[in-house]
Scaffold this motif. Sequence first.
Motif, PDB file in Angstrom:
ATOM      1  N   VAL A   1       0.837  -1.197   0.000  1.00  0.00           N
ATOM      2  CA  VAL A   1       0.000   0.000   0.000  1.00  0.00           C
ATOM      3  C   VAL A   1       0.874   1.250   0.000  1.00  0.00           C
ATOM      4  N   ASN A   2       1.926   1.221   0.802  1.00  0.00           N
ATOM      5  CA  ASN A   2       2.850   2.361   0.851  1.00  0.00           C
ATOM      6  C   ASN A   2       3.518   2.575  -0.499  1.00  0.00           C
ATOM      7  N   PHE A   3       3.887   1.481  -1.174  1.00  0.00           N
ATOM      8  CA  PHE A   3       4.519   1.620  -2.481  1.00  0.00           C
ATOM      9  C   PHE A   3       3.544   2.202  -3.494  1.00  0.00           C
ATOM     10  N   LEU A   4       2.275   1.826  -3.407  1.00  0.00           N
ATOM     11  CA  LEU A   4       1.260   2.373  -4.311  1.00  0.00           C
ATOM     12  C   LEU A   4       1.105   3.885  -4.088  1.00  0.00           C
ATOM     13  N   LEU A   5       1.120   4.307  -2.833  1.00  0.00           N
ATOM     14  CA  LEU A   5       1.042   5.735  -2.514  1.00  0.00           C
ATOM     15  C   LEU A   5       2.267   6.475  -3.046  1.00  0.00           C
ATOM     16  N   PHE A   6       3.429   5.842  -2.914  1.00  0.00           N
ATOM     17  CA  PHE A   6       4.656   6.434  -3.453  1.00  0.00           C
ATOM     18  C   PHE A   6       4.563   6.601  -4.963  1.00  0.00           C
ATOM     19  N   LEU A   7       4.044   5.596  -5.646  1.00  0.00           N
ATOM     20  CA  LEU A   7       3.919   5.645  -7.109  1.00  0.00           C
ATOM     21  C   LEU A   7       2.994   6.781  -7.537  1.00  0.00           C
ATOM     22  N   VAL A   8       1.860   6.908  -6.859  1.00  0.00           N
ATOM     23  CA  VAL A   8       0.904   7.980  -7.182  1.00  0.00           C
ATOM     24  C   VAL A   8       1.532   9.348  -6.934  1.00  0.00           C
ATOM     25  N   ALA A   9       2.217   9.500  -5.800  1.00  0.00           N
ATOM     26  CA  ALA A   9       2.848  10.777  -5.460  1.00  0.00           C
ATOM     27  C   ALA A   9       3.965  11.109  -6.436  1.00  0.00           C
ATOM     28  N   PHE A  10       4.747  10.109  -6.818  1.00  0.00           N
ATOM     29  CA  PHE A  10       5.865  10.345  -7.735  1.00  0.00           C
ATOM     30  C   PHE A  10       5.352  10.831  -9.097  1.00  0.00           C
ATOM     31  N   ILE A  11       4.341  10.150  -9.624  1.00  0.00           N
ATOM     32  CA  ILE A  11       3.824  10.511 -10.948  1.00  0.00           C
ATOM     33  C   ILE A  11       3.142  11.882 -10.923  1.00  0.00           C
ATOM     34  N   SER A  12       2.313  12.120  -9.919  1.00  0.00           N
ATOM     35  CA  SER A  12       1.540  13.365  -9.883  1.00  0.00           C
ATOM     36  C   SER A  12       2.402  14.576  -9.534  1.00  0.00           C
ATOM     37  N   ILE A  13       3.365  14.403  -8.629  1.00  0.00           N
ATOM     38  CA  ILE A  13       4.160  15.549  -8.162  1.00  0.00           C
ATOM     39  C   ILE A  13       5.445  15.710  -8.966  1.00  0.00           C
ATOM     40  N   ARG A  14       6.258  14.670  -9.009  1.00  0.00           N
ATOM     41  CA  ARG A  14       7.560  14.793  -9.681  1.00  0.00           C
ATOM     42  C   ARG A  14       7.419  14.853 -11.202  1.00  0.00           C
ATOM     43  N   VAL A  15       6.653  13.933 -11.761  1.00  0.00           N
ATOM     44  CA  VAL A  15       6.524  13.882 -13.217  1.00  0.00           C
ATOM     45  C   VAL A  15       5.518  14.921 -13.718  1.00  0.00           C
ATOM     46  N   GLY A  16       4.521  15.237 -12.891  1.00  0.00           N
ATOM     47  CA  GLY A  16       3.506  16.185 -13.307  1.00  0.00           C
ATOM     48  C   GLY A  16       3.791  17.612 -12.875  1.00  0.00           C
TER      49      GLY A  16
ATOM     50  N   GLU B   1       6.094  19.145 -10.887  1.00  0.00           N
ATOM     51  CA  GLU B   1       7.460  19.668 -10.995  1.00  0.00           C
ATOM     52  C   GLU B   1       7.849  19.912 -12.454  1.00  0.00           C
ATOM     53  N   THR B   2       7.501  19.000 -13.331  1.00  0.00           N
ATOM     54  CA  THR B   2       7.818  19.152 -14.757  1.00  0.00           C
ATOM     55  C   THR B   2       7.104  20.355 -15.350  1.00  0.00           C
ATOM     56  N   TYR B   3       5.837  20.553 -14.975  1.00  0.00           N
ATOM     57  CA  TYR B   3       5.040  21.684 -15.471  1.00  0.00           C
ATOM     58  C   TYR B   3       5.730  23.006 -15.147  1.00  0.00           C
ATOM     59  N   HIS B   4       6.122  23.194 -13.888  1.00  0.00           N
ATOM     60  CA  HIS B   4       6.752  24.455 -13.495  1.00  0.00           C
ATOM     61  C   HIS B   4       8.183  24.575 -14.022  1.00  0.00           C
TER      62      HIS B   4
ATOM     63  N   LEU C   1      18.430  23.240 -13.702  1.00  0.00           N
ATOM     64  CA  LEU C   1      18.136  22.274 -12.646  1.00  0.00           C
ATOM     65  C   LEU C   1      16.780  21.616 -12.882  1.00  0.00           C
ATOM     66  N   GLY C   2      15.785  22.412 -13.271  1.00  0.00           N
ATOM     67  CA  GLY C   2      14.454  21.874 -13.531  1.00  0.00           C
ATOM     68  C   GLY C   2      14.445  20.893 -14.690  1.00  0.00           C
ATOM     69  N   VAL C   3      15.141  21.237 -15.770  1.00  0.00           N
ATOM     70  CA  VAL C   3      15.227  20.344 -16.937  1.00  0.00           C
ATOM     71  C   VAL C   3      15.932  19.044 -16.552  1.00  0.00           C
ATOM     72  N   THR C   4      16.987  19.168 -15.770  1.00  0.00           N
ATOM     73  CA  THR C   4      17.747  17.986 -15.328  1.00  0.00           C
ATOM     74  C   THR C   4      16.885  17.082 -14.463  1.00  0.00           C
ATOM     75  N   LEU C   5      16.154  17.679 -13.516  1.00  0.00           N
ATOM     76  CA  LEU C   5      15.288  16.891 -12.649  1.00  0.00           C
ATOM     77  C   LEU C   5      14.187  16.191 -13.448  1.00  0.00           C
TER      78      LEU C   5
END
Length: 287
Positions: free
Chosen positions: A200-215, A217-220, A247-251
């Motif tokens: 369950v924790n890994f599923l929450l991590f996956l959702v957070a990673f995709i929505s925040i880091r890939v979504g 953070e990439t947008y801004h 830094l943003g492009v690299t991340l």
Amino acid sequence: MSHVVSAADSLSALSSRLDSAIQAVFDPMHLTGVGAYWRVVLVSLIVHVTIFKAVPIVTRLLMLRAYEQMSDGDKRSWDICVLALLHSAFDAAFIIAYFNNPALNGDKMGGYNEQFEYLLATTLGYYVWDLSICLSDYSNYGLMYLIHGGLGVFGLIVLTSRQLQFYAIPYLLPELSSVFLNIRHLLKYAGKANSLVYKVNFLLFLVAFISIRVGFETYHSFYLALDVYQGNTGNVFYPFAVYFAILGVTLTALNLIWLRQILNAAYYTLFAGASKRTKEAQARKDE
């Protein structure tokens, strides 16, 4: 009493001279935050070191048997992960609190909030500690972690210098996904890698990673790079705006690379185990 007063005066004079020396070095570099917050960073660093030293003591009190069964390397990794978990939770909490702050959202280049800046200086203490860990254990962490730690320290020094404070939000909000990542590591060290809590924790991590880091953070990161390209940087020292854009492009690139690895891990964590048990059950049935 006079000796105490004299010592206090001497300490105050030494602190003032140190202030002047630091400001003389960093202010011309447009890094005024170093002179303004070096005491805050130092206290934060001491607090983080103290917590790190206390983690093994507290862990032995709470879960002595499991902790003692770990190897020395796993114990050290456990201690680091506990402190990283506390830090990521702290970062995520105050970033969320300032998510819709008018001063920051109204001027993404020069928006300023003094309390927010103070909190950023506090979290800088952790990144200094993290960088010291990468240096002291370089053979284990390597160059990439060292570069990552150095970029984090420099980025926060810029953010505490009344520049680009808004971008602390998209660049530090991903610490929310790190909360679940650190919990995942701790569960693994504790021998709970096959538990429902772990999945369950890994599923929450996956959702957070995709929505925040890939979504998010990439947008801004994209719009910051666009502003820098068009010269819309306001009063920000232009090289620092360029630095944050790169830094943003690299991340973004790293997040996309990590996403593939995380999706592979997600398959084995969430589905491969169940598939294996199904095949074993079918084999027993055929027998």
